[in-house]
Motif scaffolding. Structure first.
Motif, mmCIF file in Angstrom:
data_model
loop_
_atom_site.group_PDB
_atom_site.id
_atom_site.type_symbol
_atom_site.label_atom_id
_atom_site.label_comp_id
_atom_site.label_asym_id
_atom_site.label_seq_id
_atom_site.Cartn_x
_atom_site.Cartn_y
_atom_site.Cartn_z
ATOM 1 N N ALA A 1 0.827 -1.201 0.000
ATOM 2 C CA ALA A 1 0.000 0.000 0.000
ATOM 3 C C ALA A 1 0.863 1.254 0.000
ATOM 4 O O ALA A 1 0.571 2.225 -0.717
ATOM 5 N N ARG A 2 1.939 1.256 0.779
ATOM 6 C CA ARG A 2 2.822 2.423 0.821
ATOM 7 C C ARG A 2 3.459 2.668 -0.542
ATOM 8 O O ARG A 2 3.576 3.806 -1.006
ATOM 9 N N ILE A 3 3.894 1.590 -1.192
ATOM 10 C CA ILE A 3 4.535 1.727 -2.502
ATOM 11 C C ILE A 3 3.540 2.235 -3.539
ATOM 12 O O ILE A 3 3.851 3.143 -4.329
ATOM 13 N N VAL A 4 2.337 1.659 -3.550
ATOM 14 C CA VAL A 4 1.328 2.086 -4.521
ATOM 15 C C VAL A 4 0.964 3.550 -4.311
ATOM 16 O O VAL A 4 0.896 4.342 -5.264
ATOM 17 N N ASP A 5 0.742 3.930 -3.071
ATOM 18 C CA ASP A 5 0.382 5.316 -2.785
ATOM 19 C C ASP A 5 1.528 6.251 -3.166
ATOM 20 O O ASP A 5 1.304 7.329 -3.744
ATOM 21 N N ALA A 6 2.759 5.856 -2.868
ATOM 22 C CA ALA A 6 3.913 6.682 -3.230
ATOM 23 C C ALA A 6 4.048 6.797 -4.741
ATOM 24 O O ALA A 6 4.373 7.872 -5.270
ATOM 25 N N ALA A 7 3.805 5.695 -5.457
ATOM 26 C CA ALA A 7 3.879 5.730 -6.918
ATOM 27 C C ALA A 7 2.859 6.702 -7.484
ATOM 28 O O ALA A 7 3.163 7.499 -8.387
ATOM 29 N N VAL A 8 1.648 6.652 -6.964
ATOM 30 C CA VAL A 8 0.607 7.553 -7.440
ATOM 31 C C VAL A 8 0.998 9.006 -7.202
ATOM 32 O O VAL A 8 0.856 9.862 -8.094
ATOM 33 N N ARG A 9 1.490 9.304 -6.030
ATOM 34 C CA ARG A 9 1.826 10.704 -5.712
ATOM 35 C C ARG A 9 3.055 11.182 -6.497
ATOM 36 O O ARG A 9 3.108 12.342 -6.924
ATOM 37 N N GLU A 10 4.002 10.299 -6.725
ATOM 38 C CA GLU A 10 5.156 10.670 -7.542
ATOM 39 C C GLU A 10 4.739 10.902 -8.997
ATOM 40 O O GLU A 10 5.208 11.848 -9.647
ATOM 41 N N ILE A 11 3.854 10.050 -9.503
ATOM 42 C CA ILE A 11 3.365 10.199 -10.882
ATOM 43 C C ILE A 11 2.512 11.454 -11.020
ATOM 44 O O ILE A 11 2.628 12.197 -12.002
ATOM 45 N N ALA A 12 1.668 11.721 -10.019
ATOM 46 C CA ALA A 12 0.847 12.930 -10.069
ATOM 47 C C ALA A 12 1.710 14.178 -10.064
ATOM 48 O O ALA A 12 1.397 15.170 -10.730
ATOM 49 N N GLU A 13 2.823 14.135 -9.335
ATOM 50 C CA GLU A 13 3.696 15.311 -9.204
ATOM 51 C C GLU A 13 4.599 15.506 -10.412
ATOM 52 O O GLU A 13 4.814 16.638 -10.864
ATOM 53 N N HIS A 14 5.123 14.406 -10.970
ATOM 54 C CA HIS A 14 6.147 14.509 -12.013
ATOM 55 C C HIS A 14 5.712 13.950 -13.365
ATOM 56 O O HIS A 14 6.498 14.033 -14.320
#
Length: 364
Positions: free
Chosen positions: A29-42
């Motif tokens: 869950a942490r990895i998926v959430d981090a991936a989403v936020r990194e993709i949304a940002e960059h």
């Protein structure tokens, strides 16, 4: 979907003390959430796996033992988002007496869910089309039940199809997310309802959207503790809660059951709820997690960091890590950057390559 940064203190637990299935669920869950936020940002192309791993507080090895790459993580993200959202959208359609009102209700539920977390909305709507055929195929698969429900509820043939209209709504929504980030999407519900229904009905403006749809909550920790307190009848009732949560892929409820049983076992030595804990652990593998405190941070955790920096001004991230006994330096750096964004600490470049952290009110 509800934001992933909030959570009751009863959810803040020592991950290493939980069963391996629960640890794997939380790490994924942490990895998926981090991936989403990194993709949304960059953007999808600009999101690096190393940055995703650091944001998640895991090593690169842990990332690649969980996912093949960022495409795999984004597919998983879209899947768990759909598992959370699609049942709510379908219930909104089925609760209405006719197709037009069902479609309007579905749009309202959709917008309300997107409003809950803008990063997830941006990543799922803007970046999925750019991420490759596998991700687009996953999107089409999870949209299929909504398309089927709308297409079989009695809409008359129209110049455009339902799928085309959904694509247009997504494009308008992405434009709103990009250019009006402070405006709730739900505030545009009447306008978007009229636009969406125009090809299918004579007077779409006459179909007034109802109040804001409710988002289905997970079972609170207090309710689960109460059922465990009730002995055998309570455990039987809790089994039904777990079965429903499993069918809905409701990770927060399943997680809270595991935590409650574990806490009771360690505090009293009582084995009550072993069976429901096993059911919950078996169901965690593909559950969604929205509303769970993924970084296990709450006010008391923030306070620990702030107290340490106040007592040891000019500390490096590594010194904070050692002082607080945190496992991963990336987790410390992520926390300090968030506290810096919130205005509680400030950083300066130290004599070496490391940043030095100071209380925001302190002037060196």
């Amino acid at each position: 979907m509800s934001t992933n940064t909030c959570g009751a203190s009863k959810e803040a637990v020592e991950l290493d003390a939980l069963p391996v299935q629960a640890q794997a669920f939380h790490r994924r869950a942490r990895i998926v959430d981090a991936a989403v936020r990194e993709i949304a940002e960059h953007g999808y192309e600009g999101a690096a796996v190393r940055a995703i791993a650091e944001r998640a507080g895991v090593s690169l090895r842990a990332f690649y033992s969980t996912f093949d790459g960022k495409e795999d993580a984004l597919i998983w993200a879209y899947d768990v988002a759909a598992a959370y959202a699609i049942p709510q959208i379908l219930r909104a359609i089925q609760a209405e007496r006719d197709w037009e009102r069902g479609a309007a209700a579905a749009l309202g539920a959709y917008l309300a869910i997107l409003d809950c977390d803008r990063d997830w909305a941006v990543a799922c709507l803007r970046d999925v089309p750019a991420a490759g055929e596998r991700v687009r195929a996953a999107r089409d698969a999870v949209r299929a039940p909504v398309l089927k429900a709308l297409e079989t509820r009695g809409a008359e043939p129209a110049p455009v199809g339902v799928s085309t209209m959904l694509t247009a709504i997504d494009a308008i929504t992405v434009d709103g997310l990009r250019h009006a980030p402070d405006q709730p999407l739900l505030a545009r519900r009447r306008e978007l309802t009229a636009f969406a229904l125009a090809p299918f009905v004579d007077a779409p403006d006459a179909i007034a959207p109802r109040g804001a749809p409710s988002i289905r909550p997970s079972s609170p920790a207090e309710e689960i503790d109460s059922l465990l307190d009730d002995g055998a009848p309570g455990v039987a009732a809790l089994e039904l809660v777990v079965q429903e949560a499993a069918s809905m892929r409701d990770g927060p409820t399943l997680w809270r059951v595991v935590v409650a049983v574990q806490r009771r076992r360690h505090s009293t030595g009582e084995a009550r709820g072993d069976h429901v804990e096993r059911l919950a652990l078996d169901a965690l593998g593909r559950a969604w997690f929205f509303g769970l405190a993924l970084d296990q941070s709450d006010e008391s955790t923030d306070a620990r960091y702030l107290r340490f920096v106040a007592a040891h001004p000019g500390s490096s991230g590594a010194e904070v890590q050692r002082g607080l006994g945190v496992r991963h330096l990336s987790q410390v750096n992520r926390k300090l950057r968030r506290l810096e964004t919130d205005g509680y600490v400030r950083r300066e470049l130290g004599p070496g390559p490391a940043n030095r952290w100071w209380p925001a009110s302190d002037h060196a």
